[in-house]
Design an enzyme around this catalytic site. Structure first.
Site, PDB file in Angstrom:
ATOM      1  N   HIS A   1       0.851  -1.181   0.000  1.00  0.00           N
ATOM      2  CA  HIS A   1       0.000   0.000   0.000  1.00  0.00           C
ATOM      3  C   HIS A   1       0.887   1.230   0.000  1.00  0.00           C
ATOM      4  CE1 HIS A   1      -3.516   2.479   0.838  1.00  0.00           C
ATOM      5  NE2 HIS A   1      -2.697   3.189   1.614  1.00  0.00           N
TER       6      HIS A   1
ATOM      7  N   ASP B   1     -15.851   1.335   6.431  1.00  0.00           N
ATOM      8  CA  ASP B   1     -14.834   2.363   6.143  1.00  0.00           C
ATOM      9  C   ASP B   1     -15.373   3.339   5.109  1.00  0.00           C
ATOM     10  OD1 ASP B   1     -12.128   3.523   6.241  1.00  0.00           O
ATOM     11  OD2 ASP B   1     -12.076   2.884   4.156  1.00  0.00           O
TER      12      ASP B   1
ATOM     13  N   ARG C   1     -15.621  11.640   7.047  1.00  0.00           N
ATOM     14  CA  ARG C   1     -14.338  12.306   7.365  1.00  0.00           C
ATOM     15  C   ARG C   1     -14.002  13.340   6.300  1.00  0.00           C
ATOM     16  NH1 ARG C   1     -10.387   7.632   7.470  1.00  0.00           N
ATOM     17  NH2 ARG C   1      -8.833   9.264   7.746  1.00  0.00           N
TER      18      ARG C   1
ATOM     19  N   SER D   1      -8.279   2.800   8.813  1.00  0.00           N
ATOM     20  CA  SER D   1      -8.934   2.735   7.503  1.00  0.00           C
ATOM     21  C   SER D   1      -8.096   1.903   6.515  1.00  0.00           C
ATOM     22  CB  SER D   1      -9.136   4.169   6.996  1.00  0.00           C
ATOM     23  OG  SER D   1      -9.407   4.199   5.630  1.00  0.00           O
TER      24      SER D   1
ATOM     25  N   LYS E   1      -8.582  -2.594   5.307  1.00  0.00           N
ATOM     26  CA  LYS E   1      -8.679  -3.128   3.945  1.00  0.00           C
ATOM     27  C   LYS E   1      -7.571  -4.145   3.688  1.00  0.00           C
ATOM     28  CE  LYS E   1      -9.259   1.248   2.989  1.00  0.00           C
ATOM     29  NZ  LYS E   1      -9.528   2.592   2.568  1.00  0.00           N
TER      30      LYS E   1
HETATM   31  N1  URA Z   1      -6.542   6.188   2.410  1.00  0.00           N
HETATM   32  C1  URA Z   1      -7.405   5.380   3.025  1.00  0.00           C
HETATM   33  O1  URA Z   1      -7.717   4.287   2.565  1.00  0.00           O
HETATM   34  N2  URA Z   1      -7.923   5.795   4.199  1.00  0.00           N
HETATM   35  C2  URA Z   1      -7.608   6.973   4.762  1.00  0.00           C
HETATM   36  O2  URA Z   1      -8.108   7.265   5.821  1.00  0.00           O
HETATM   37  C3  URA Z   1      -6.713   7.800   4.091  1.00  0.00           C
HETATM   38  C4  URA Z   1      -6.183   7.381   2.901  1.00  0.00           C
END
Ligand code: URA
Length: 433
Positions: free
Chosen positions: A81, A160, A167, A182, A186
Site C-alpha cells: 500500500h 470504512d 471524514r 482505515s 482493507k
Molecule cells: N486512504 C485510506 O484508505 N484511508 C484513509 O483514511 C486515508 C487514505
C-alpha cells in the site's frame, strides 16, 4: 449502545471499553445518524485513539464486510500500500515485478483525488483494461497470472466507506489512528500474510510532515503485527515527484520502460527497494537485500515486463499497444524553461501535482472526469545542472485553457541555485515489526 455516552467519553479524553468500538461500527453500518458518527470522528480526531483502540477499530471495520481468510491467496501472497503521491506509479511496476519472481500479489487499488494520482486511473489509460472485476474474476486471474489489480469491491470494508465519506466533509481525514485503521482494515480483509507499506512524506504527500509520517507507519505496522501479519513500512521521500512522468498515460509508459530495466533511476531504485521487502516478507527471497538483487535482475531480463503484459491481457487490456508504447497522449504541448543557469535545487511535488490537475489529469471531486492523456514530463530532476533557457518540463493538454492553467501552476515548482543541493534519500527509513 448509548451513542451519546460513547461520544461524550471520547470528547472527554477517555479510553473506550473493550467491545464499544465494535458496537459503534455496527451502529455506523446499521443506520446511526451522520451527525453522531461525525461528532465521534471529531472527538477521536482531537483526542486520539490508544493503540488498543486503533487495533479494535481496525478489526471492527474489517469485519463489517466480506473478508478473505488469512493465506487464502497462498503463503507467498503479499500486499502493498502506498499512501500516494505525485508520479507514484510504483504499483504498476511492483505488482508484476513481484509476481514474475513467484510472489502472489492480489492488489486492490483506488482512484486519484486532488493532486495525487490513483493506480486505477493510470491502468485505464490502457485501451480495454478492466479494473471492475468480480471477486471470482479477481481470484481466477490471481491464481493464473500470480497478480491482479482491481477496484476495491463494494462489500470489502463497507463501514470504512461510510466513515471515510463523513471524514472527507468534516475535516477529520488527516488523523493518524483514523487513517491507520482505515488503510489496515482493507489490508486485513484481503488476508495476505505479509504487507509492505510505502508511507510518503514531503510536499507531495498526503501527510507532508516526517514525524507524522513516522507515526502513521508505526501505527500501521503495530496493527498488522497485532493481527499476525509480517509487516514492513518504508518512509519514502515525496518532496519531489517520483520519476519524470506525472499524468495517467504518461505514467503507464514510464512504468513500462522501468519494467524493461530502463526508466528514471529514482523510480527504478524505489520500486526495487519495495519489491525487495515484499519478496523477503513473502519468503521468495532470503532477505530484503537478496530481494532487491532479484528484482533488479527481473527488470533487466524483461521477465517483469512480460508479466505486466500478461496481467494487462488477463484484465482485457490491449497489451500490444502497451508494448509498442501507443497510448493516448494529449496533443497540445508547452514547456517551462530555466530562468537562470545553475543546479536544479527544488522540483516541488505538490506544485507539479497541482499543475497536472490543472492540465486535466486529476479530479477535484470523486465524480469528476479526467483527461487520461494530459500531464507533465520533467526533463530534469533535483541536482541536475541546467542552463538558462533550457526546458525543465513539457506539459501535455487537450485544450489551450488547460495548457495555460497548468503552465501557470508549474512555473512555481522549480528553483535553480548556484550550489549543488544535498542529495535527498529515496527512502528516509525502514520500519520493520
Ligand atoms: N486512504 C485510506 O484508505 N484511508 C484513509 O483514511 C486515508 C487514505
Amino acid at each position: 449502545m448509548d451513542i451519546v455516552q460513547f461520544i461524550a467519553a471520547k470528547r472527554d479524553g477517555q479510553e473506550h471499553h473493550r467491545g464499544e468500538l465494535r458496537e459503534f461500527v455496527l451502529a455506523a453500518v446499521g443506520g446511526a445518524a451522520d451527525y453522531q458518527i461525525s461528532a465521534w470522528l471529531m472527538a477521536a480526531y482531537l483526542r486520539g485513539l490508544s493503540e488498543e483502540e486503533t487495533v479494535e477499530l481496525t478489526g471492527a471495520l474489517r469485519d463489517s464486510g466480506r473478508t478473505f481468510p488469512l493465506g487464502h491467496f497462498g503463503p507467498r501472497s503479499v500486499d502493498k500500500h502506498s499512501t500516494g503521491g505525485v508520479g507514484d506509479k510504483t504499483s504498476l511496476v511492483i505488482v508484476p515485478l513481484c509476481a514474475s519472481l513467484g510472489a502472489v500479489v492480489p492488489k486492490m487499488s483506488g482512484r486519484g483525488l486532488g493532486f495525487t494520482g490513483g493506480t486505477l486511473d493510470k491502468l485505464e489509460a490502457i485501451p480495454g483494461f478492466r479494473s471492475d472485476l468480480s471477486v471470482e474474476e479477481f481470484e481466477r486471474i490471481v491464481s493464473r497470472v500470480g497478480a491482479a489489480i482491481a477496484a476495491q469491491s463494494a462489500d470489502l470494508v463497507p463501514a470504512d466507506g461510510r466513515l471515510y465519506a463523513l471524514r472527507d466533509v468534516t475535516a477529520t481525514v488527516d488523523s493518524v489512528p483514523l487513517i491507520a485503521a482505515s488503510v489496515m482494515s482493507k489490508k486485513l480483509a484481503l488476508g495476505c500474510p505479509s504487507v509492505v507499506l510505502d508511507v510518503k512524506v514531503g510536499s507531495g504527500a498526503f501527510m507532508p510532515d516526517r514525524e507524522r509520517g513516522q507515526a502513521l507507519a508505526a501505527a500501521m505496522v503495530a496493527i498488522g503485527t497485532a493481527e499476525g501479519r509480517r509487516m514492513a513500512a518504508l518512509l519514502g521521500d515525496m518532496s519531489r515527484p517520483l520519476g519524470r512522468a506525472v499524468g495517467n498515460s504518461l505514467e503507464v509508459l514510464e512504468a513500462m520502460e522501468t519494467l524493461r530495466g530502463g526508466g528514471p533511476d529514482d523510480l527504478r531504485g524505489h520500486c526495487s527497494l519495495i519489491a525487495g521487502e515484499m519478496l523477503s516478507a513473502a519468503g521468495v527471497a532470503r532477505s530484503p537485500e537478496d530481494g532487491v538483487a532479484r528484482a533488479e535482475e527481473a527488470l533487466r531480463s524483461g521477465r517483469a515486463a512480460d508479466k505486466m503484459l500478461e496481467l494487462v491481457e488477463a484484465q482485457g487490456g490491449d497489451a500490444e499497444s502497451l508494448a509498442a508504447g501507443r497510448l493516448p497522449v494529449a496533443s497540445l504541448t508547452a514547456a517551462v524553461h530555466a530562468d537562470s543557469s545553475g543546479f536544479l535545487a527544488r522540483v516541488d511535488a505538490r506544485a507539479v501535482g497541482q499543475a497536472a490537475m490543472a492540465l486535466g489529469a486529476g479530479r477535484q471531486r470523486r465524480d469528476d472526469g479526467i483527461d487520461l492523456g494530459a500531464g507533465v514530463v520533467l526533463r530534469h530532476t533535483v541536482g541536475d545542472e541546467v542552463q538558462a533557457g533550457e526546458p525543465l518540463a513539457t506539459l501535455h493538454a487537450s485544450t489551450e485553457a488547460h495548457l495555460h492553467a497548468g503552465l501557470a501552476r508549474l512555473l512555481s515548482a522549480f528553483s535553480v541555485s548556484e550550489a549543488a543541493p544535498a542529495a535527498a534519500p529515496l527512502v528516509h527509513e525502514v520500519i520493520r515489526a
